[in-house]
Design a protein around this motif. Structure first.
Motif, PDB file in Angstrom:
ATOM      1  N   THR A 199      71.241 -45.486  18.470  1.00 27.64           N
ATOM      2  CA  THR A 199      70.011 -45.114  18.236  1.00 27.64           C
ATOM      3  C   THR A 199      69.161 -45.283  19.561  1.00 27.64           C
ATOM      4  OG1 THR A 199      69.391 -47.272  17.745  1.00 27.64           O
ATOM      5  CG2 THR A 199      70.229 -45.740  15.861  1.00 27.64           C
ATOM      6  N   GLY A 200      67.887 -44.661  19.428  1.00 24.73           N
ATOM      7  CA  GLY A 200      67.000 -44.804  20.704  1.00 24.73           C
ATOM      8  C   GLY A 200      66.838 -46.429  21.005  1.00 24.73           C
ATOM      9  N   SER A 201      66.513 -47.273  20.191  1.00 24.75           N
ATOM     10  CA  SER A 201      66.452 -48.629  20.329  1.00 24.75           C
ATOM     11  C   SER A 201      67.535 -49.314  20.858  1.00 24.75           C
ATOM     12  CB  SER A 201      65.920 -49.304  19.099  1.00 24.75           C
ATOM     13  OG  SER A 201      66.935 -49.253  18.097  1.00 24.75           O
ATOM     14  N   GLU A 202      68.524 -48.820  20.264  1.00 22.75           N
ATOM     15  CA  GLU A 202      70.069 -49.493  20.680  1.00 22.75           C
ATOM     16  C   GLU A 202      70.256 -49.068  22.240  1.00 22.75           C
ATOM     17  OE1 GLU A 202      72.409 -49.822  16.459  1.00 22.75           O
ATOM     18  OE2 GLU A 202      72.520 -48.170  17.815  1.00 22.75           O
ATOM     19  N   LEU A 203      70.100 -48.088  22.538  1.00 20.78           N
ATOM     20  CA  LEU A 203      70.157 -47.441  23.917  1.00 20.78           C
ATOM     21  C   LEU A 203      69.262 -48.130  25.068  1.00 20.78           C
ATOM     22  CD1 LEU A 203      72.008 -44.927  25.510  1.00 20.78           C
ATOM     23  CD2 LEU A 203      70.101 -43.710  25.221  1.00 20.78           C
ATOM     24  N   SER A 204      68.234 -48.498  24.392  1.00 18.06           N
ATOM     25  CA  SER A 204      67.149 -48.963  25.384  1.00 18.06           C
ATOM     26  C   SER A 204      67.625 -50.501  25.626  1.00 18.06           C
ATOM     27  CB  SER A 204      65.645 -49.211  24.554  1.00 18.06           C
ATOM     28  OG  SER A 204      65.352 -47.870  24.654  1.00 18.06           O
ATOM     29  N   VAL A 205      67.931 -51.016  24.702  1.00 20.73           N
ATOM     30  CA  VAL A 205      68.662 -52.713  24.834  1.00 20.73           C
ATOM     31  C   VAL A 205      69.855 -52.720  25.635  1.00 20.73           C
ATOM     32  CG1 VAL A 205      69.531 -54.362  23.695  1.00 20.73           C
ATOM     33  CG2 VAL A 205      67.547 -53.266  22.669  1.00 20.73           C
ATOM     34  N   SER A 206      70.628 -51.643  25.553  1.00 18.08           N
ATOM     35  CA  SER A 206      71.854 -51.639  26.367  1.00 18.08           C
ATOM     36  C   SER A 206      71.577 -51.424  27.679  1.00 18.08           C
ATOM     37  CB  SER A 206      72.704 -50.270  25.729  1.00 18.08           C
ATOM     38  OG  SER A 206      72.105 -49.175  26.210  1.00 18.08           O
ATOM     39  N   VAL A 207      70.533 -50.948  28.335  1.00 18.86           N
ATOM     40  CA  VAL A 207      70.435 -51.075  29.649  1.00 18.86           C
ATOM     41  C   VAL A 207      69.174 -51.987  30.100  1.00 18.86           C
ATOM     42  CG1 VAL A 207      70.934 -48.629  30.052  1.00 18.86           C
ATOM     43  CG2 VAL A 207      68.552 -49.200  29.484  1.00 18.86           C
ATOM     44  N   GLY A 208      68.731 -52.926  29.222  1.00 16.19           N
ATOM     45  CA  GLY A 208      67.916 -54.009  29.571  1.00 16.19           C
ATOM     46  C   GLY A 208      66.517 -53.786  29.100  1.00 16.19           C
ATOM     47  N   MET A 209      66.082 -52.776  28.340  1.00 17.20           N
ATOM     48  CA  MET A 209      64.792 -52.397  28.165  1.00 17.20           C
ATOM     49  C   MET A 209      64.613 -52.921  26.839  1.00 17.20           C
ATOM     50  SD  MET A 209      63.561 -50.811  30.830  1.00 17.20           S
ATOM     51  CE  MET A 209      64.145 -50.297  32.238  1.00 17.20           C
ATOM     52  N   LYS A 210      63.270 -52.951  26.507  1.00 19.78           N
ATOM     53  CA  LYS A 210      62.675 -53.070  25.150  1.00 19.78           C
ATOM     54  C   LYS A 210      62.916 -52.037  24.223  1.00 19.78           C
ATOM     55  CE  LYS A 210      58.716 -56.076  26.440  1.00 19.78           C
ATOM     56  NZ  LYS A 210      57.339 -56.256  26.495  1.00 19.78           N
ATOM     57  N   PRO A 211      63.131 -52.233  22.763  1.00 15.40           N
ATOM     58  CA  PRO A 211      63.720 -50.949  22.037  1.00 15.40           C
ATOM     59  C   PRO A 211      62.920 -49.920  21.937  1.00 15.40           C
ATOM     60  CG  PRO A 211      63.786 -53.206  20.998  1.00 15.40           C
ATOM     61  CD  PRO A 211      63.173 -53.479  22.500  1.00 15.40           C
ATOM     62  N   GLU A 212      61.368 -50.053  22.223  1.00 13.67           N
ATOM     63  CA  GLU A 212      60.600 -48.840  22.091  1.00 13.67           C
ATOM     64  C   GLU A 212      60.674 -47.918  23.212  1.00 13.67           C
ATOM     65  OE1 GLU A 212      58.306 -52.297  23.323  1.00 13.67           O
ATOM     66  OE2 GLU A 212      59.834 -52.052  21.690  1.00 13.67           O
ATOM     67  N   VAL A 213      61.372 -48.477  24.281  1.00 11.53           N
ATOM     68  CA  VAL A 213      61.145 -47.726  25.560  1.00 11.53           C
ATOM     69  C   VAL A 213      61.723 -46.457  25.699  1.00 11.53           C
ATOM     70  CG1 VAL A 213      61.888 -47.755  28.127  1.00 11.53           C
ATOM     71  CG2 VAL A 213      60.860 -50.008  26.976  1.00 11.53           C
ATOM     72  N   TYR A 214      62.796 -46.104  25.096  1.00 13.02           N
ATOM     73  CA  TYR A 214      63.775 -44.898  25.239  1.00 13.02           C
ATOM     74  C   TYR A 214      62.761 -43.911  24.457  1.00 13.02           C
ATOM     75  CZ  TYR A 214      66.880 -41.106  24.652  1.00 13.02           C
ATOM     76  OH  TYR A 214      67.556 -39.819  24.421  1.00 13.02           O
ATOM     77  N   PRO A 215      62.553 -44.125  23.229  1.00  7.79           N
ATOM     78  CA  PRO A 215      61.810 -42.992  22.491  1.00  7.79           C
ATOM     79  C   PRO A 215      60.544 -42.681  23.053  1.00  7.79           C
ATOM     80  CG  PRO A 215      62.387 -44.831  20.881  1.00  7.79           C
ATOM     81  CD  PRO A 215      63.028 -45.300  22.239  1.00  7.79           C
ATOM     82  N   GLY A 216      59.784 -43.490  23.612  1.00  5.56           N
ATOM     83  CA  GLY A 216      58.445 -42.867  24.522  1.00  5.56           C
ATOM     84  C   GLY A 216      59.065 -42.241  25.817  1.00  5.56           C
ATOM     85  N   PHE A 217      60.350 -42.582  26.570  1.00  7.30           N
ATOM     86  CA  PHE A 217      60.724 -42.024  27.727  1.00  7.30           C
ATOM     87  C   PHE A 217      61.241 -40.407  27.296  1.00  7.30           C
ATOM     88  CE2 PHE A 217      64.391 -40.219  29.820  1.00  7.30           C
ATOM     89  CZ  PHE A 217      64.125 -40.437  31.359  1.00  7.30           C
ATOM     90  N   LYS A 218      61.840 -40.400  26.138  1.00  4.55           N
ATOM     91  CA  LYS A 218      62.461 -39.180  25.693  1.00  4.55           C
ATOM     92  C   LYS A 218      61.264 -38.063  25.474  1.00  4.55           C
ATOM     93  CE  LYS A 218      65.086 -36.983  21.921  1.00  4.55           C
ATOM     94  NZ  LYS A 218      65.936 -37.202  20.764  1.00  4.55           N
ATOM     95  N   GLU A 219      60.168 -38.554  24.737  1.00  4.25           N
ATOM     96  CA  GLU A 219      59.124 -37.354  24.369  1.00  4.25           C
ATOM     97  C   GLU A 219      58.431 -37.283  25.807  1.00  4.25           C
ATOM     98  OE1 GLU A 219      54.824 -37.717  22.307  1.00  4.25           O
ATOM     99  OE2 GLU A 219      56.129 -39.307  22.157  1.00  4.25           O
ATOM    100  N   LYS A 220      58.323 -37.885  26.716  1.00 11.12           N
ATOM    101  CA  LYS A 220      57.748 -37.523  27.954  1.00 11.12           C
ATOM    102  C   LYS A 220      58.779 -36.631  28.899  1.00 11.12           C
ATOM    103  CE  LYS A 220      54.390 -41.273  28.592  1.00 11.12           C
ATOM    104  NZ  LYS A 220      53.865 -42.244  29.490  1.00 11.12           N
ATOM    105  N   PHE A 221      59.712 -37.111  28.677  1.00 11.46           N
ATOM    106  CA  PHE A 221      60.997 -36.492  29.514  1.00 11.46           C
ATOM    107  C   PHE A 221      61.063 -35.078  29.146  1.00 11.46           C
ATOM    108  CE2 PHE A 221      65.196 -34.638  30.219  1.00 11.46           C
ATOM    109  CZ  PHE A 221      65.398 -35.046  31.627  1.00 11.46           C
ATOM    110  N   MET A 222      61.159 -34.725  27.772  1.00  9.20           N
ATOM    111  CA  MET A 222      61.293 -33.536  27.173  1.00  9.20           C
ATOM    112  C   MET A 222      60.155 -32.545  27.582  1.00  9.20           C
ATOM    113  SD  MET A 222      63.323 -34.275  23.412  1.00  9.20           S
ATOM    114  CE  MET A 222      63.181 -32.306  23.219  1.00  9.20           C
TER     115      MET A 222
END
Length: 201
Positions: A112-135
């Motif tokens: 999940t997005g939160s799991e992916l964030s945590v796996s690289v040492g980030m807070k759970p909400e970081v990846y969803p925000g990154f994905k939205e801006k990246f896309m």
């Protein structure tokens, strides 16, 4: 076996099947002995568009530095959408300073997005925000790229038309040059370079 697991394959055009099978051998580098187990693990792949599959494999082999063994082990990779799932996840992990496949291909796409964030040492909400801006940035970049390609194509077509127009020859004008070609022959190259503002070191 394929027909039992994926009856829809019986409705697929023979040319489609040939294109996909050829793609597996030529672009994916799968051996003939790999094809049967590969397809039995994911029979629905025979119904997919070869061009879309090619983009995903290109990204896996070149951008992610993966190889045929990864694809052989996990053909489900080809079922994920490149623009909305594969690329954002991979570029997020890369942006965090890690190789996208540092925990394997299935891990990259099944978390999940939160799991992916945590796996690289980030807070759970970081990846969803990154994905939205990246896309959003990716879509804008692709739209701009298509506009440039359309402009180049239009310019090329315009010049092809110009160069094919035959000048009306007068009785004194020998040969069969186009008017554009005749003008080019008479151009002073120094003037041309000055006009184009070309500078040499």
């Amino acid at each position: 076996l394929v027909a039992k697991r994926h009856p829809r394959v019986l409705t697929v055009e023979s040319q489609q099947l040939k294109d996909v099978m050829n793609f597996f051998k030529v672009k994916c580098f799968l051996r003939k002995s790999d094809l049967k187990p590969f397809i039995l693990r994911l029979p629905s792949i025979l119904s997919m568009d070869a061009a879309q599959l090619a983009e995903k494999v290109e990204y896996l082999y070149h951008n992610l530095e993966g190889d045929v063994s990864l694809l052989r082990k996990w053909p489900a990779y080809l079922t994920y959408d490149l623009d909305s799932e594969i690329r954002p996840a991979a570029e997020f992990v890369r942006a965090c300073g890690r190789p996208p496949l540092y925990k394997g291909l299935p891990f990259l796409l099944t978390q999940t997005g939160s799991e992916l964030s945590v796996s690289v040492g980030m807070k759970p909400e970081v990846y969803p925000g990154f994905k939205e801006k990246f896309m959003s940035m990716w879509d804008a970049s692709e739209a701009e790229k298509k506009e440039r390609e359309a402009e180049i194509a239009a310019t090329n077509k315009k010049w092809e038309t110009i160069m094919s127009q035959t000048k009306l020859r007068s009785a004194a004008a020998p040969g069969n040059q186009t008017w554009a070609r005749e003008e080019i022959d008479n151009i002073d190259l120094d003037d041309l370079f000055e006009e184009a503002e070309i500078y040499f070191d």
